[in-house]
Design a protein around this motif. Structure first.
Motif, PDB file in Angstrom:
ATOM      1  N   ALA A  10      41.962  48.185  54.625  1.00  0.00           N
ATOM      2  CA  ALA A  10      41.755  49.523  56.571  1.00  0.00           C
ATOM      3  C   ALA A  10      43.186  50.490  57.274  1.00  0.00           C
ATOM      4  O   ALA A  10      42.235  51.250  58.052  1.00  0.00           O
ATOM      5  CB  ALA A  10      43.094  48.232  56.888  1.00  0.00           C
ATOM      6  N   LEU A  11      44.017  50.513  56.021  1.00  0.00           N
ATOM      7  CA  LEU A  11      44.270  51.706  56.461  1.00  0.00           C
ATOM      8  C   LEU A  11      43.709  53.075  55.820  1.00  0.00           C
ATOM      9  O   LEU A  11      43.489  54.279  56.772  1.00  0.00           O
ATOM     10  CB  LEU A  11      45.497  52.486  55.469  1.00  0.00           C
ATOM     11  CG  LEU A  11      46.278  53.206  55.082  1.00  0.00           C
ATOM     12  CD1 LEU A  11      47.124  53.832  56.963  1.00  0.00           C
ATOM     13  CD2 LEU A  11      47.925  53.635  53.908  1.00  0.00           C
ATOM     14  N   THR A  13      40.170  53.094  55.889  1.00  0.00           N
ATOM     15  CA  THR A  13      39.894  53.135  56.659  1.00  0.00           C
ATOM     16  C   THR A  13      40.148  54.073  58.255  1.00  0.00           C
ATOM     17  O   THR A  13      39.240  54.730  59.035  1.00  0.00           O
ATOM     18  CB  THR A  13      38.891  51.674  57.278  1.00  0.00           C
ATOM     19  OG1 THR A  13      38.054  51.141  56.336  1.00  0.00           O
ATOM     20  CG2 THR A  13      38.067  51.666  58.646  1.00  0.00           C
ATOM     21  N   SER A  14      41.352  53.364  58.772  1.00  0.00           N
ATOM     22  CA  SER A  14      42.253  53.730  60.053  1.00  0.00           C
ATOM     23  C   SER A  14      42.148  55.430  59.514  1.00  0.00           C
ATOM     24  O   SER A  14      41.643  56.281  60.513  1.00  0.00           O
ATOM     25  CB  SER A  14      42.726  53.215  60.419  1.00  0.00           C
ATOM     26  OG  SER A  14      43.978  53.482  59.535  1.00  0.00           O
ATOM     27  N   SER A  17      39.147  57.221  60.008  1.00  0.00           N
ATOM     28  CA  SER A  17      38.532  57.293  60.847  1.00  0.00           C
ATOM     29  C   SER A  17      38.914  58.231  61.977  1.00  0.00           C
ATOM     30  O   SER A  17      38.706  58.430  63.100  1.00  0.00           O
ATOM     31  CB  SER A  17      37.947  55.844  61.491  1.00  0.00           C
ATOM     32  OG  SER A  17      36.990  55.242  61.317  1.00  0.00           O
ATOM     33  N   GLU A  19      41.791  57.230  63.309  1.00  0.00           N
ATOM     34  CA  GLU A  19      42.279  56.603  64.025  1.00  0.00           C
ATOM     35  C   GLU A  19      44.039  56.593  64.039  1.00  0.00           C
ATOM     36  O   GLU A  19      45.061  55.270  63.583  1.00  0.00           O
ATOM     37  CB  GLU A  19      42.433  55.164  64.366  1.00  0.00           C
ATOM     38  CG  GLU A  19      40.675  55.251  64.584  1.00  0.00           C
ATOM     39  CD  GLU A  19      39.854  53.275  64.072  1.00  0.00           C
ATOM     40  OE1 GLU A  19      40.922  52.950  63.762  1.00  0.00           O
ATOM     41  OE2 GLU A  19      38.540  53.726  64.093  1.00  0.00           O
ATOM     42  N   THR A  22      45.982  53.128  65.159  1.00  0.00           N
ATOM     43  CA  THR A  22      45.852  52.416  64.508  1.00  0.00           C
ATOM     44  C   THR A  22      46.546  52.210  63.020  1.00  0.00           C
ATOM     45  O   THR A  22      47.203  51.470  61.929  1.00  0.00           O
ATOM     46  CB  THR A  22      44.152  51.857  63.821  1.00  0.00           C
ATOM     47  OG1 THR A  22      43.362  51.427  65.024  1.00  0.00           O
ATOM     48  CG2 THR A  22      43.350  50.985  62.727  1.00  0.00           C
ATOM     49  N   THR A  23      46.250  53.418  62.909  1.00  0.00           N
ATOM     50  CA  THR A  23      47.140  53.868  61.304  1.00  0.00           C
ATOM     51  C   THR A  23      48.899  53.647  61.713  1.00  0.00           C
ATOM     52  O   THR A  23      49.665  53.348  60.604  1.00  0.00           O
ATOM     53  CB  THR A  23      47.033  55.627  60.938  1.00  0.00           C
ATOM     54  OG1 THR A  23      45.949  55.593  60.950  1.00  0.00           O
ATOM     55  CG2 THR A  23      47.538  55.843  59.590  1.00  0.00           C
ATOM     56  N   ILE A  26      49.637  50.081  61.463  1.00  0.00           N
ATOM     57  CA  ILE A  26      49.579  49.491  60.188  1.00  0.00           C
ATOM     58  C   ILE A  26      49.964  49.722  59.226  1.00  0.00           C
ATOM     59  O   ILE A  26      51.230  49.026  58.356  1.00  0.00           O
ATOM     60  CB  ILE A  26      47.721  49.862  58.666  1.00  0.00           C
ATOM     61  CG1 ILE A  26      46.402  48.920  59.591  1.00  0.00           C
ATOM     62  CG2 ILE A  26      47.885  49.365  57.634  1.00  0.00           C
ATOM     63  CD1 ILE A  26      45.089  49.389  59.660  1.00  0.00           C
TER      64      ILE A  26
END
Length: 159
Positions: A10-11, A13-14, A17, A19, A22-23, A26
């Motif tokens: 998820a990290l 990916t964020s 992207s 983001e 979101t970062t 996380i």
């Protein structure tokens, strides 16, 4: 440890992207490995995301130490490689690093993934957490690469 791999994915990916919120979430949860923080930092720097770079550095991210190889040394590895199942990957040299990408069979990442040298034969994916490639050298020539994880490792022979 349960869920750590998901958090690390998820990290990345964020970060990839761009983001920022979101970062932040996380990173605030903690429990991320030094390797995943290094992967995320490399991806953020490559994407020119200074705000995310600052967040990662504040969370303790440090660049992955890189074993230096010159262009001539790297060129020894560049070639298509094929596994026993017929899948092909291509190792190329770009920007002073090796990259791994899809070969003629379409197997592998659609965009070449930069690799960071950890030794003369061991490399990790700069933007692909967990990707490890070890090259086999026999009589001074690169003959194969072993990709792992997953287990069992996957051997590709230089073509």
């Amino acid at each position: 440890k349960h869920g750590a791999k998901g958090k690390e994915d998820a990290l990345l990916t964020s970060v990839s992207s761009g983001e920022v919120p979101t970062t932040k979430i996380i990173l605030a949860q903690g429990g991320l490995s030094a390797e995943s923080l290094a992967d995320a930092l490399d991806a953020a720097k490559r994407a020119k995301q200074p705000e995310i770079v600052a967040l990662l550095e504040a969370a303790g991210a440090k660049p992955r130490p890189e074993f230096k190889l010159d262009e001539a040394q790297l060129a020894r590895y560049a070639a298509p490689y094929r596994n026993p199942g017929g899948s092909e990957l291509v190792i190329a040299v770009a920007g002073g690093r090796l990259t791994v990408g899809a070969g003629k069979t379409g197997t592998g990442p659609p965009q070449p993934v930069p690799l960071v040298a950890q030794s003369e034969t061991a490399f990790v994916g700069a933007e692909m957490a967990g990707l490890k490639i070890t090259f086999t050298i026999e009589d001074g020539k690169v003959t194969a690469m072993i990709i792992g994880p997953p287990s069992p490792a996957n051997t590709f022979t230089k073509q």
